[in-house]
Design an enzyme around this catalytic site. Structure first.
Site, PDB file in Angstrom:
ATOM      1  N   HIS A 229       0.813  -1.211   0.000  1.00  0.00           N
ATOM      2  CA  HIS A 229       0.000   0.000   0.000  1.00  0.00           C
ATOM      3  C   HIS A 229       0.851   1.267   0.000  1.00  0.00           C
ATOM      4  O   HIS A 229       1.921   1.333   0.605  1.00  0.00           O
ATOM      5  CB  HIS A 229      -0.913   0.007   1.231  1.00  0.00           C
ATOM      6  CG  HIS A 229      -0.157  -0.053   2.533  1.00  0.00           C
ATOM      7  ND1 HIS A 229       0.277   1.066   3.209  1.00  0.00           N
ATOM      8  CD2 HIS A 229       0.244  -1.119   3.272  1.00  0.00           C
ATOM      9  CE1 HIS A 229       0.907   0.704   4.306  1.00  0.00           C
ATOM     10  NE2 HIS A 229       0.905  -0.620   4.373  1.00  0.00           N
ATOM     11  N   ASP A 230       0.385   2.244  -0.743  1.00  0.00           N
ATOM     12  CA  ASP A 230       0.936   3.605  -0.744  1.00  0.00           C
ATOM     13  C   ASP A 230       2.349   3.696  -1.314  1.00  0.00           C
ATOM     14  O   ASP A 230       3.029   4.708  -1.117  1.00  0.00           O
ATOM     15  CB  ASP A 230       0.923   4.203   0.676  1.00  0.00           C
ATOM     16  CG  ASP A 230      -0.451   4.103   1.330  1.00  0.00           C
ATOM     17  OD1 ASP A 230      -1.395   4.694   0.778  1.00  0.00           O
ATOM     18  OD2 ASP A 230      -0.581   3.420   2.364  1.00  0.00           O
ATOM     19  N   GLY A 247       5.080  -1.020   2.848  1.00  0.00           N
ATOM     20  CA  GLY A 247       4.261   0.159   2.613  1.00  0.00           C
ATOM     21  C   GLY A 247       5.060   1.452   2.522  1.00  0.00           C
ATOM     22  O   GLY A 247       6.096   1.614   3.149  1.00  0.00           O
TER      23      GLY A 247
END
Length: 383
Positions: A229-230, A247
């Site tokens: 994520h991200d 992340g």
């Protein structure tokens, strides 16, 4: 010829011959040209026939008829090609929601599913057992290999550009594995153009509504890689098998990782850098450098990568001199990293080389308050 009476053969007149031939040609056209294409077909040579043409010599008439037939053949060929390219193929066993938007020439194979909020661009191909769900958009000429899964029924959106390949059983655009993610929050993934994401790779959406997981253009992401994520991945990167990004990792452009590496969350990987196989990267990798090791350490410049990417001999020589001044000072004085960078910036020769300036800024940025610092040099004991 026809007969007006028993034993009386008579030659067809020019006008009647044209009628008979055109009638036969019309039946052929109705059989060979699809109705939709037949509506737009036009045969300008037909309208050039007048009374003088009807009564012309057989040779003249034959030339006109041959030209007309060639024109008709071209129309049939173009009509068939256009119809074939515009038609979509959906296998009877596939489940495509009626609200899904499919472009021209889309192919959906056996046992595929396409959700109601999906938009597939022109010429997309879904191989057997692939699935697209949630609010997901695929650009033109994207290919999903067997078992690939793209999108998820979550708030937010997955957007994939043109000419991307999603490999066998790869999972792209699903819920992240961040425990801080709150169910119901929007999450996003954006992928650029001409990327190849190979088998069993996984790419997750963002963990916060105001964040994005982003992958740029022309990246090769090999089998079993993971982009969490991200993360922000730039352009023209190569991730070898089992490259794992935690992340919020930022990867710039033209980086290359060997197999089975792990990158700690919030690390920053600079452009044109190389990470050796089996490395565990827990701090930033400056531009142009090479790191490796169980706790990755700086091992010098990525010289081969720089040569392959077209860096000049002068630029590489300057970068090597700058690297020595920063990490291998010959005077033996132990000074702070900031002092060494400042001294290098003031160098009349090296301070004017743009590549050197970029490397200095890359190192300096890693020491800001919200960053993790850079991977250590093996013999460097300065602060």
């Amino acid at each position: 010829m026809y007969r007006t009476g028993p034993g009386t053969p008579t030659l067809l007149t020019g006008r009647l011959l044209v009628f008979v031939v055109c009638n036969s040609l019309g039946k052929y056209l109705c059989k060979e040209i699809p109705f939709a294409s037949r509506q737009r077909c036009h045969f300008p040579l037909l309208f050039k026939f007048n009374d003088s043409a009807f009564d012309a010599s057989p040779l003249h008439f034959l030339v006109l008829l041959t030209a007309l037939f060639d024109h008709v053949k071209e129309e049939v060929k173009l009509s068939s090609a256009e119809t074939e390219s515009n038609c979509s193929f959906i296998h009877p066993s596939a489940i495509v929601h009626p609200d899904a938007i499919l472009g021209q020439g889309v192919s959906v194979g056996p046992f595929c599913t396409v959700g109601p909020s999906v938009k597939l661009g022109n010429a997309c191909k879904l191989y057997p057992g692939s699935h697209v769900s949630g609010s997901t958009e695929l650009g033109d000429n994207c290919t999903l290999m067997m078992g690939a899964v793209v999108g998820d029924d979550l708030p937010g959106r997955t957007v994939i550009g043109y000419n991307n390949i999603i490999g066998h059983h790869a999972v792209v655009g699903i819920k992240c594995q961040d425990m801080k993610y709150k169910p119901g929050n929007e999450c996003f993934l954006e992928i650029g153009d001409s990327n190849e994401i190979r088998e069993y790779a996984s790419v997750h959406r963002s963990s916060h509504p105001n964040e994005r997981t982003i992958i740029g253009d022309n990246n090769l992401i090999m089998g079993s890689c993971h982009i969490a994520h991200d993360c922000k991945v730039g352009d023209n990167n190569i991730f070898a098998n089992n490259t794992l990004l935690a992340g919020h990792v930022i990867v710039e452009d033209y980086t290359h990782t060997a197999g089975a590496i792990v990158i700690h969350q919030f690390c920053h990987i600079g452009s044109f850098s190389f990470i050796g196989g089996g490395s565990v990267v827990s701090q930033d990798v400056p531009k142009y450098t090479m790191v490796s090791g169980e706790r990755a350490e700086l091992r010098g410049l990525n010289l081969e990568g720089l040569r392959r990417r077209g860096f000049s001999v002068v630029e590489i020589k300057s970068l090597r001199a700058a690297y020595r001044k920063i990490f291998m000072p010959s005077d033996g004085n132990i000074r702070s990293i900031e002092d060494r960078l400042t001294e290098l910036e003031k160098d009349e020769e090296l301070g004017r080389v743009s590549a050197v300036c970029f490397m200095i800024q890359s190192i300096r940025d890693s020491f800001t308050e919200d960053r993790r610092g850079i991977c250590r040099f093996r013999s460097w004991s300065g602060s």
